[in-house]
Design an enzyme around this catalytic site. Structure first.
Site, PDB file in Angstrom:
ATOM      1  N   GLU A   1       0.836  -1.210   0.000  1.00 42.21           N
ATOM      2  CA  GLU A   1       0.000   0.000   0.000  1.00 42.21           C
ATOM      3  C   GLU A   1       0.868   1.257   0.000  1.00 42.21           C
ATOM      4  O   GLU A   1       1.806   1.372   0.780  1.00 42.21           O
ATOM      5  CB  GLU A   1      -0.897  -0.007   1.242  1.00 42.21           C
ATOM      6  CG  GLU A   1      -1.806   1.196   1.310  1.00 42.21           C
ATOM      7  CD  GLU A   1      -2.798   1.098   2.457  1.00 42.21           C
ATOM      8  OE1 GLU A   1      -3.573   0.126   2.504  1.00 42.21           O
ATOM      9  OE2 GLU A   1      -2.777   1.997   3.312  1.00 42.21           O
TER      10      GLU A   1
ATOM     11  N   ARG B   1     -15.841   2.939   2.772  1.00 45.73           N
ATOM     12  CA  ARG B   1     -16.703   4.055   3.136  1.00 45.73           C
ATOM     13  C   ARG B   1     -15.882   5.301   3.450  1.00 45.73           C
ATOM     14  O   ARG B   1     -16.243   6.415   3.093  1.00 45.73           O
ATOM     15  CB  ARG B   1     -17.547   3.685   4.355  1.00 45.73           C
ATOM     16  CG  ARG B   1     -18.549   4.782   4.694  1.00 45.73           C
ATOM     17  CD  ARG B   1     -19.081   4.651   6.092  1.00 45.73           C
ATOM     18  NE  ARG B   1     -18.026   4.826   7.079  1.00 45.73           N
ATOM     19  CZ  ARG B   1     -18.211   4.727   8.383  1.00 45.73           C
ATOM     20  NH1 ARG B   1     -19.393   4.405   8.861  1.00 45.73           N
ATOM     21  NH2 ARG B   1     -17.203   4.920   9.215  1.00 45.73           N
TER      22      ARG B   1
ATOM     23  N   ALA C   1     -19.988   1.446   2.713  1.00 39.37           N
ATOM     24  CA  ALA C   1     -19.214   0.921   1.581  1.00 39.37           C
ATOM     25  C   ALA C   1     -20.085   0.051   0.674  1.00 39.37           C
ATOM     26  O   ALA C   1     -19.866   0.000  -0.541  1.00 39.37           O
ATOM     27  CB  ALA C   1     -18.015   0.126   2.104  1.00 39.37           C
TER      28      ALA C   1
ATOM     29  N   HIS D   1     -14.458  -3.182  14.349  1.00 39.02           N
ATOM     30  CA  HIS D   1     -14.478  -1.798  13.875  1.00 39.02           C
ATOM     31  C   HIS D   1     -15.104  -0.960  14.982  1.00 39.02           C
ATOM     32  O   HIS D   1     -16.152  -1.325  15.523  1.00 39.02           O
ATOM     33  CB  HIS D   1     -15.286  -1.690  12.577  1.00 39.02           C
ATOM     34  CG  HIS D   1     -15.252  -0.329  11.962  1.00 39.02           C
ATOM     35  ND1 HIS D   1     -16.191   0.642  12.237  1.00 39.02           N
ATOM     36  CD2 HIS D   1     -14.345   0.251  11.127  1.00 39.02           C
ATOM     37  CE1 HIS D   1     -15.885   1.750  11.566  1.00 39.02           C
ATOM     38  NE2 HIS D   1     -14.770   1.528  10.884  1.00 39.02           N
TER      39      HIS D   1
HETATM   40  P1  FAD Z   1     -18.365   0.017   5.992  1.00 40.49           P
HETATM   41  O1  FAD Z   1     -18.239  -1.371   5.505  1.00 40.49           O
HETATM   42  O2  FAD Z   1     -19.415   0.875   5.409  1.00 40.49           O
HETATM   43  O3  FAD Z   1     -18.532  -0.055   7.581  1.00 40.49           O
HETATM   44  C1  FAD Z   1     -18.399   1.100   8.377  1.00 40.49           C
HETATM   45  C2  FAD Z   1     -19.082   0.850   9.722  1.00 40.49           C
HETATM   46  O4  FAD Z   1     -20.494   0.822   9.532  1.00 40.49           O
HETATM   47  C3  FAD Z   1     -18.726  -0.485  10.370  1.00 40.49           C
HETATM   48  O5  FAD Z   1     -18.692  -0.320  11.756  1.00 40.49           O
HETATM   49  C4  FAD Z   1     -19.864  -1.392   9.954  1.00 40.49           C
HETATM   50  O6  FAD Z   1     -20.063  -2.458  10.863  1.00 40.49           O
HETATM   51  C5  FAD Z   1     -21.022  -0.413   9.960  1.00 40.49           C
HETATM   52  N1  FAD Z   1     -22.092  -0.768   9.014  1.00 40.49           N
HETATM   53  C6  FAD Z   1     -21.956  -1.246   7.758  1.00 40.49           C
HETATM   54  N2  FAD Z   1     -23.169  -1.434   7.202  1.00 40.49           N
HETATM   55  C7  FAD Z   1     -24.094  -1.040   8.113  1.00 40.49           C
HETATM   56  C8  FAD Z   1     -25.515  -0.980   8.131  1.00 40.49           C
HETATM   57  N3  FAD Z   1     -26.240  -1.377   7.066  1.00 40.49           N
HETATM   58  N4  FAD Z   1     -26.141  -0.529   9.240  1.00 40.49           N
HETATM   59  C9  FAD Z   1     -25.424  -0.109  10.341  1.00 40.49           C
HETATM   60  N5  FAD Z   1     -24.050  -0.149  10.376  1.00 40.49           N
HETATM   61  C10 FAD Z   1     -23.407  -0.606   9.279  1.00 40.49           C
HETATM   62  N6  FAD Z   1      -9.869   5.224   4.696  1.00 40.49           N
HETATM   63  C11 FAD Z   1      -9.653   6.250   3.830  1.00 40.49           C
HETATM   64  O7  FAD Z   1     -10.158   7.359   4.079  1.00 40.49           O
HETATM   65  N7  FAD Z   1      -8.899   6.089   2.704  1.00 40.49           N
HETATM   66  C12 FAD Z   1      -8.329   4.901   2.378  1.00 40.49           C
HETATM   67  O8  FAD Z   1      -7.665   4.781   1.351  1.00 40.49           O
HETATM   68  C13 FAD Z   1      -8.535   3.792   3.252  1.00 40.49           C
HETATM   69  N8  FAD Z   1      -8.011   2.574   2.986  1.00 40.49           N
HETATM   70  C14 FAD Z   1      -8.266   1.524   3.816  1.00 40.49           C
HETATM   71  C15 FAD Z   1      -7.764   0.260   3.477  1.00 40.49           C
HETATM   72  C16 FAD Z   1      -8.003  -0.828   4.307  1.00 40.49           C
HETATM   73  C17 FAD Z   1      -7.476  -2.184   3.912  1.00 40.49           C
HETATM   74  C18 FAD Z   1      -8.744  -0.673   5.506  1.00 40.49           C
HETATM   75  C19 FAD Z   1      -8.970  -1.839   6.431  1.00 40.49           C
HETATM   76  C20 FAD Z   1      -9.239   0.582   5.853  1.00 40.49           C
HETATM   77  C21 FAD Z   1      -9.031   1.687   5.010  1.00 40.49           C
HETATM   78  N9  FAD Z   1      -9.545   2.943   5.287  1.00 40.49           N
HETATM   79  C22 FAD Z   1      -9.327   4.002   4.433  1.00 40.49           C
HETATM   80  C23 FAD Z   1     -10.310   3.184   6.513  1.00 40.49           C
HETATM   81  C24 FAD Z   1     -11.817   2.939   6.344  1.00 40.49           C
HETATM   82  O9  FAD Z   1     -12.349   3.831   5.390  1.00 40.49           O
HETATM   83  C25 FAD Z   1     -12.480   3.149   7.707  1.00 40.49           C
HETATM   84  O10 FAD Z   1     -12.026   2.176   8.621  1.00 40.49           O
HETATM   85  C26 FAD Z   1     -13.996   3.245   7.719  1.00 40.49           C
HETATM   86  O11 FAD Z   1     -14.410   3.667   9.030  1.00 40.49           O
HETATM   87  C27 FAD Z   1     -14.683   1.923   7.454  1.00 40.49           C
HETATM   88  O12 FAD Z   1     -14.707   1.668   6.129  1.00 40.49           O
HETATM   89  P2  FAD Z   1     -15.474   0.375   5.533  1.00 40.49           P
HETATM   90  O13 FAD Z   1     -15.239   0.407   4.093  1.00 40.49           O
HETATM   91  O14 FAD Z   1     -15.156  -0.837   6.297  1.00 40.49           O
HETATM   92  O15 FAD Z   1     -16.992   0.829   5.865  1.00 40.49           O
END
Ligand code: FAD
Length: 296
Positions: free
Chosen positions: A17, A107, A123, A149
Site C-alpha cells: 500500500e 466508506r 461501503a 471496527h
Molecule cells: P463500511 O463497511 O461501510 O462499515 C463502516 C461501519 O459501519 C462499520 O462499523 C460497519 O459495521 C457499519 N455498518 C456497515 N453497514 C451497516 C448498516 N447497514 N447498518 C449499520 N451499520 C453498518 N480510509 C480512507 O479514508 N482512505 C483509504 O484509502 C482507506 N483505505 C483503507 C484500506 C483498508 C485495507 C482498511 C482496512 C481501511 C481503510 N480505510 C481508508 C479506513 C476505512 O475507510 C475506515 O475504517 C472506515 O471507518 C470503514 O470503512 P469500511 O469500508 O469498512 O466501511
C-alpha cells in the site's frame, strides 16, 4: 489485471500500500523507491484515497503513474463518504478510461463533528455503484476488521455487515493491520461460519518507531498490541535502531506464520518505505517475489 485472474495466478497474493505524497519532495522520494518495490514483484499495489478534492486527483495521478511508468499493477482505494453519485461515477469513468481493473471500495472515516453531505452511507452502497459502472467490470475489494471496527462493538452484527458487502459481489477482503495472528486466524474462522468465503488478505504493518505505534493505535482503532510485543519494544526506549529491529522482526514472524497457515495473501502497509518490506522478504528466505507468491 483483474484480481480474479491474479487470484488464479498466485497461490499467495502480496500487495503493497502506498499513499499519494502531498509534496514534490515526497513524490520524488517515492518514485525513486519504486524500482525497489518492483524488485519484490508484488501481485499488485494499492493507493490510498483521502477525503477532500485535492487528494482525489493525487490518488488518480499516482495510480496513472504506476500503471504507465512501472511494472507494478495499481489498485486505487475509493471512499464514498461525502461524495455525490455524480462524483463517484466520474471517478469510476476516469479509471475505466485508463484501463484500471480493480477498486478497493471503502466508506472512509466519518467526520469527527457533524454529519456528512453526500449520497452514500456505507461501503456497500459504493459496491453497487461500482457494479453499475458502464463499460467496466472492476474487481472489487473491501475492508475487514479482525479486531473489530470501533463503530460496531457488536462483533456478530459486524460480521453481518461484512457478509452484506460480500453478498453484493466482491473479489477480496483486505484486513485492517493487526499484530496478533491468533485474532486473525480466529476471525477467519468466524467469517467462514458466517458464510463469508471470499479470499482474505492479511494486513501487516511493521512498527518502526514507538511514536509510529501510537499513531497506528489511533488510526486503527481497536488494534491490539500484545504485551510481549510492547515489552520487547519498551526494552529499547531510546534506541531507535533496536526498536525498529524488534518491530520488523515481529512483522516477519507474523508473515512466516501466516504463510505456514496458507493465508491467501499479505498486504503490507508500507508508508511509502521499502526497507522494512525488503527485510521481511529476506527473512522469509524468498529468492524472488514471484517464487514467494507461488503458483497453483
Ligand atoms: P463500511 O463497511 O461501510 O462499515 C463502516 C461501519 O459501519 C462499520 O462499523 C460497519 O459495521 C457499519 N455498518 C456497515 N453497514 C451497516 C448498516 N447497514 N447498518 C449499520 N451499520 C453498518 N480510509 C480512507 O479514508 N482512505 C483509504 O484509502 C482507506 N483505505 C483503507 C484500506 C483498508 C485495507 C482498511 C482496512 C481501511 C481503510 N480505510 C481508508 C479506513 C476505512 O475507510 C475506515 O475504517 C472506515 O471507518 C470503514 O470503512 P469500511 O469500508 O469498512 O466501511
Amino acid at each position: 489485471m483483474h484480481v480474479s485472474e491474479i487470484l488464479k495466478r498466485d497461490k499467495t497474493l502480496f500487495s503493497f500500500e502506498f499513499f499519494p505524497p502531498k509534496t514534490e519532495k515526497g513524490w520524488e522520494a517515492l518514485t525513486n523507491r519504486l524500482s525497489d518495490f518492483e524488485a519484490l514483484e508484488p501481485s499488485f499495489v494499492s493507493v490510498t484515497y483521502g477525503a477532500g478534492g485535492s487528494t482525489r486527483t493525487k490518488t488518480h495521478d499516482l495510480v496513472c503513474y504506476l500503471a504507465s511508468k512501472t511494472t507494478l499493477d495499481p489498485i486505487p482505494h475509493l471512499t464514498c463518504i461525502g461524495h455525490t453519485r455524480q462524483e463517484i461515477d466520474a471517478i469510476l469513468q476516469e479509471y475505466t478510461d485508463v484501463g484500471i481493473d480493480n477498486i478497493l471500495a471503502l466508506r472512509g472515516d466519518m467526520p469527527i463533528e457533524g454529519c456528512c453531505d453526500g449520497d452514500y452511507t456505507y461501503a456497500a452502497d459504493l459496491i453497487d455503484a461500482i457494479h453499475a459502472c458502464k463499460g467496466a467490470s472492476f474487481g472489487i475489494g473491501v475492508a475487514g476488521f479482525p479486531e473489530g471496527h470501533p463503530e460496531t462493538p457488536n462483533r456478530l452484527t459486524q460480521l453481518d455487515h461484512l457478509k452484506a458487502k460480500v453478498d453484493r459481489g466482491v473479489d477480496w477482503i483486505c484486513t485492517q493491520l493487526f499484530f496478533d495472528n491468533n485474532a486473525f486466524f480466529d476471525w477467519c474462522e468466524q467469517c467462514e461460519l458466517a458464510g463469508i468465503n471470499t479470499p482474505i488478505i492479511a494486513g501487516i504493518m511493521p512498527i518502526t518507531t514507538l511514536a509510529g505505534m501510537r499513531r497506528m493505535a489511533e488510526l486503527a482503532g481497536g488494534a491490539n498490541f500484545p504485551a510481549t510485543l510492547q515489552r520487547r519494544l519498551y526494552r529499547f526506549q531510546d534506541d531507535l535502531e533496536s526498536v525498529r529491529k524488534v518491530g520488523v522482526s515481529w512483522a516477519a514472524q507474523q508473515c512466516a506464520e501466516l504463510l505456514d497457515r496458507d493465508v491467501r495473501g499479505i498486504h503490507f502497509y508500507t508508508m511509502n518505505q521499502s526497507s522494512a518490506t525488503e527485510e521481511i522478504y529476506q527473512s522469509l528466505g524468498a529468492p524472488s517475489g514471484s517464487q514467494l507468491r507461488g503458483t497453483h
